[in-house]
Design an enzyme around this catalytic site. Structure first.
Site, short mmCIF file in Angstrom:
data_model
loop_
_atom_site.label_atom_id
_atom_site.label_comp_id
_atom_site.label_asym_id
_atom_site.label_seq_id
_atom_site.Cartn_x
_atom_site.Cartn_y
_atom_site.Cartn_z
CG ASP A 183 12.16 28.03 16.83
OD1 ASP A 183 13.19 28.06 16.78
OD2 ASP A 183 11.40 28.94 16.31
CG ASP B 60 15.55 32.46 12.76
OD1 ASP B 60 16.21 33.39 13.64
OD2 ASP B 60 14.55 31.87 12.93
CE LYS C 83 13.23 31.35 19.31
NZ LYS C 83 13.63 31.51 17.92
CD GLU D 28 14.84 35.48 18.04
OE1 GLU D 28 13.76 35.53 18.88
OE2 GLU D 28 14.85 34.83 17.17
CB SER E 236 13.26 29.06 8.79
OG SER E 236 12.27 28.79 9.83
N GLY E 237 15.17 29.18 11.68
CA GLY E 237 15.30 28.42 12.88
C GLY E 237 14.16 27.52 13.08
CG LEU E 238 9.23 27.18 12.77
CD1 LEU E 238 9.15 26.37 13.93
CD2 LEU E 238 7.94 27.93 12.52
CG HIS F 197 8.49 38.91 14.44
ND1 HIS F 197 8.23 38.65 13.08
CD2 HIS F 197 8.62 37.83 14.91
CE1 HIS F 197 8.03 37.39 13.04
NE2 HIS F 197 8.45 36.85 14.06
CG ASN G 183 8.12 30.14 17.15
OD1 ASN G 183 7.21 30.91 16.94
ND2 ASN G 183 8.66 30.18 15.97
CB SER G 184 8.22 35.17 17.85
OG SER G 184 9.56 35.63 17.98
CG ASP H 202 17.18 30.76 17.15
OD1 ASP H 202 16.16 31.12 16.23
OD2 ASP H 202 17.31 29.38 17.16
NE ARG I 191 12.75 37.68 15.25
CZ ARG I 191 12.22 36.45 14.96
NH1 ARG I 191 12.80 35.71 14.17
NH2 ARG I 191 11.40 35.67 15.68
#
Length: 561
Positions: free
Chosen positions: A77, A104, A139, A133, A65-67, A209, A141-142, A106, A178
Site C-alpha cells: 500500500d 480511497d 504515500k 489524504e 480500500s487502497g490497502l 484518522h 499506509n498510515s 490516497d 482525510r
C-alpha cells in the site's frame, strides 16, 4: 403490429429504463449517506465479487480500500499499484453493484492536475466519490510508522481539493478530505486547523484518522469540530469501542475498512494448508461455497436468460427424476401423515435437502413421482407426476409414469430416489460423464451394510487404481451375490444419456408387460435387463458420502450428514 421478437427485445428495455429513472444516482446516494442525521456505514471491498457480497449483505455504500485493492493485486500500500490499475479494479466494482462507492484515492496520485483527471475518470466509471489524504506522494499506509511520515503542505493540499471540485461535472460527486494530523503526531489543534482549511477549500466532508487503540483523538476532534461538516471515521484500531459511542458523538459515517480482505485471507490460508497436507478435496468442498454460488454472484443466470433471448435454443442439460411414491412404512409414526421424502430433517423436508444438492451443482429441472399422501409433496419449483396406484405397483411403474411426462428437450436424465442423500461431488461426477448408462457404486460397502435390501453389485473390475484408469462395467445387481464377487453396493443413481433414453424406454415397456414386474419391479430389475440385452452400464466408484434413509436410525445420521 410488433412481432414476438420485437416485443421480447423492447419490453426489457422499458423495464431497464424504469429502473434507471426510479433509483437515485450513485453520487446522490452517497451524498445522502454523508449528510444523514444518523450514523451510516461503508464496508471495504476490493474487487467485483466482494463488492457484490457487500451490497447483498445490506450495506448501502462501499469503501474502495487502497490497502485492500493493493493487497489483492499482491503489492504494498505504497502507490505501487498505479492509479489506472486502481481505476480498473474500481470500475469492475462499480459495474457489479448498484450502491455507491467511495474510493480511497490516497493522496490523489500526484498534484492538482492528477486529482482533476482522477475525478473525471471516476465520474465516467460511475464511482460516487473519492477520499484524498494530506500526505506526500507516494504515500505509505498510515499504520506503518505513521509518526515518521511527513504531511503535505496545507495550502498545496487545499489546491488539490479545489481542483477536484472544479473538475467534477456531477454536483453530487463527493470529495472527502482525510486529515492525517493525529497519525503524524501533530495533535488536535493541527487536525482542526487543517480540517477547517480543507472544508473552506470545498471538501464535502472530513475523514479524521487515528492509530490509537481507543477513540480519544477522534472524539476530541468531533467535540471541537461540532457540526461544521460531516465527519467520517475508520475504527480499525479502536474496534472495541461500542458503536453507540460513535452515534452519540454524531459522526456521519463509520468505515469497516479492511475486514472482508482479512477474512478472505484467513479462509484462503486455511484451505491452502489443508489441501497441501491432505492432497484431496473431499474434506474441503463442503466447507466452502459451491461453484454454483460463484456463478450466481457473477450473474450467470442473467447470461442464461440472455442466451434464451438472443441465441437459437438446442436443448441440453440434465433433468433428474426422483422416485418418491412410497410411504416408507419402516419409519413408523414418522410417515403416518407424510411420505418418507417429506420427513423433517433439522427443520426442512428430506426432499428439500435432496433438491438443494441438485441445485448446488446446477441441476434445476427436477421431476418428482408422488404417491402416498401426494398432496403433502408440494415443494416449489418442481414438476410432479402422480402414481395413484403406488400401493399395488412397484418402482418401475412410477418410473414409467414419470418418463411419460418428461418434455422432449434434449436433456440427459439422472434417475434417483427421494430418500437418498448424496454429497454434491457425486452428482457433479455423474453429470460429467458421457455414456448411455452410468451407475454410482459404493465400493466401501459389502456384507456389513445395514440396508434392508442391499443392492450388491458385481463389476468387471473391483475398485482400485487400475479401475480408475479403465472403463468398468456393471455385471449384476442382486442381494444374493457370493462374498468374493461383491464389488460394492448400488447407491440408487442411474444416469441415462439422450442416446440411451429410447433403449431404456423400450426395455422398461417390455418389462412392464409382466404383472409381477408391475407389482414388484424395482430399478435393479431394469438395470439387470439392460445388461442382459447387451447394453453396457458404466460404473463410477465412490467410498461413502451418501445415505439411504431406510430406518429410524438413518434419520439421526441424516441430521449431521
Amino acid at each position: 403490429m410488433k412481432t414476438t421478437a420485437q416485443l421480447k427485445t423492447t419490453e426489457p428495455r422499458k423495464a431497464t429504463q424504469l429502473r434507471k429513472t426510479t433509483q437515485p444516482k450513485k453520487t446522490t446516494q452517497l451524498r445522502t449517506l454523508l449528510n444523514s442525521k444518523q450514523l451510516e456505514f461503508l464496508i471495504e471491498a476490493h474487487d467485483g465479487i466482494s463488492a457484490k457480497i457487500a451490497e447483498e449483505a445490506g450495506f448501502q455504500g462501499i469503501w474502495g480500500s487502497g490497502l485492500s485493492i493493493s493487497a489483492q493485486l499482491g503489492v504494498r500500500d505504497n502507490n505501487e499499484a498505479s492509479w489506472t490499475q486502481v481505476l480498473e479494479v474500481v470500475e469492475f466494482m462499480s459495474d457489479a453493484t448498484s450502491v455507491p462507492i467511495l474510493l480511497d484515492g490516497d493522496t490523489g496520485y500526484g498534484n492538482f492536475n492528477n486529482v482533476q483527471r482522477l475525478v473525471k475518470k471516476l465520474e465516467q466509471r460511475g464511482v460516487a466519490g473519492v477520499c484524498i489524504e494530506d500526505k506526500l506522494f507516494p504515500k505509505t499506509n498510515s499504520f506503518i510508522k505513521g509518526t515518521a511520515q511527513p504531511l503535505a503542505d496545507m495550502d498545496e493540499f487545499c489546491g488539490k481539493i479545489k481542483a477536484g471540485k472544479d473538475a467534477q461535472s456531477d454536483d453530487d460527486f463527493v470529495l472527502i478530505a482525510r486529515v492525517e494530523a493525529f497519525i503524524a503526531g501533530w495533535g488536535l489543534s493541527q487536525a482542526l486547523r487543517r480540517a477547517q482549511a480543507y472544508y473552506d477549500a470545498g471538501a464535502d466532508g472530513i475523514l479524521i484518522h487515528s492509530a490509537l487503540r481507543v477513540p480519544d483523538e477522534v472524539l476530541a476532534f468531533k467535540r471541537e469540530w461540532g457540526d461544521r461538516a460531516p465527519v467520517v471515521i475508520v475504527p480499525t484500531k479502536y474496534y472495541a469501542t461500542p458503536t453507540e459511542v460513535f452515534r452519540d458523538a454524531g459522526f456521519s459515517i463509520a468505515i469497516w475498512a479492511n475486514q472482508l480482505l482479512r477474512a478472505s485471507v484467513t479462509m484462503t490460508q486455511k484451505v491452502a494448508q489443508q489441501l497441501m497436507v491432505e492432497q484431496n478435496l473431499l474434506n474441503v468442498e463442503d466447507k466452502i461455497v459451491p461453484v454454483a454460488e460463484i456463478f450466481r454472484l457473477q450473474g450467470v443466470a442473467e447470461h442464461a436468460e440472455a442466451e434464451q433471448r438472443y441465441l437459437p435454443q438446442n436443448g441440453g442439460g440434465i433433468r433428474t427424476v426422483l422416485l418418491a411414491a412410497s410411504r416408507g412404512i419402516e419409519l413408523g409414526q414418522f410417515t403416518k401423515d407424510k411420505p418418507k421424502c417429506m420427513v423433517n430433517l433439522q427443520g426442512q423436508p428430506l426432499l428439500s435437502r435432496i433438491v438443494e444438492e441438485h441445485h448446488s451443482v446446477g441441476i434445476q429441472d427436477i421431476t418428482v413421482v408422488r404417491g402416498y399422501k401426494k398432496e403433502v409433496v408440494n415443494l416449489p419449483g418442481l414438476d410432479f407426476v402422480d402414481n395413484d396406484d403406488y400401493d399395488t405397483t412397484g418402482e418401475l411403474v412410477s418410473l414409467s409414469r414419470g418418463l411419460q411426462e418428461l418434455p422432449q428437450d434434449g436433456q440427459d436424465w439422472i434417475i434417483g430416489y427421494g430418500d437418498v442423500l448424496f454429497k454434491k461431488y457425486i452428482l457433479q461426477m455423474l453429470s460429467g460423464v458421457d455414456h448411455d448408462f452410468v451407475v454410482i457404486i459404493d465400493s466401501s460397502q459389502h456384507r456389513q451394510t445395514q440396508q434392508i435390501r442391499p443392492d450388491y453389485v458385481a463389476c468387471s473390475l473391483p475398485d482400485s487404481t487400475q479401475a480408475f484408469y479403465q472403463h468398468v462395467y456393471l455385471q449384476q445387481i442382486t442381494p444374493d451375490l457370493p462374498d468374493q464377487e461383491i464389488c460394492g453396493i448400488w447407491t440408487g443413481l442411474l444416469k441415462v444419456s439422450q442416446q440411451g433414453q429410447q433403449k431404456l424406454r423400450d426395455t422398461l415397456n417390455t418389462l412392464l408387460q409382466s404383472e409381477q414386474v408391475r407389482q414388484q419391479g424395482r430399478m435393479p430389475t431394469l438395470i439387470n435387463r439392460l445388461i442382459s440385452d447387451g447394453h453396457r452400464v458404466h460404473v463410477l466408484y465412490i467410498k461413502g458420502h451418501w445415505l439411504d434413509i431406510d430406518q429410524v436410525e438413518d434419520l439421526f445420521k441424516a441430521g449431521s450428514f
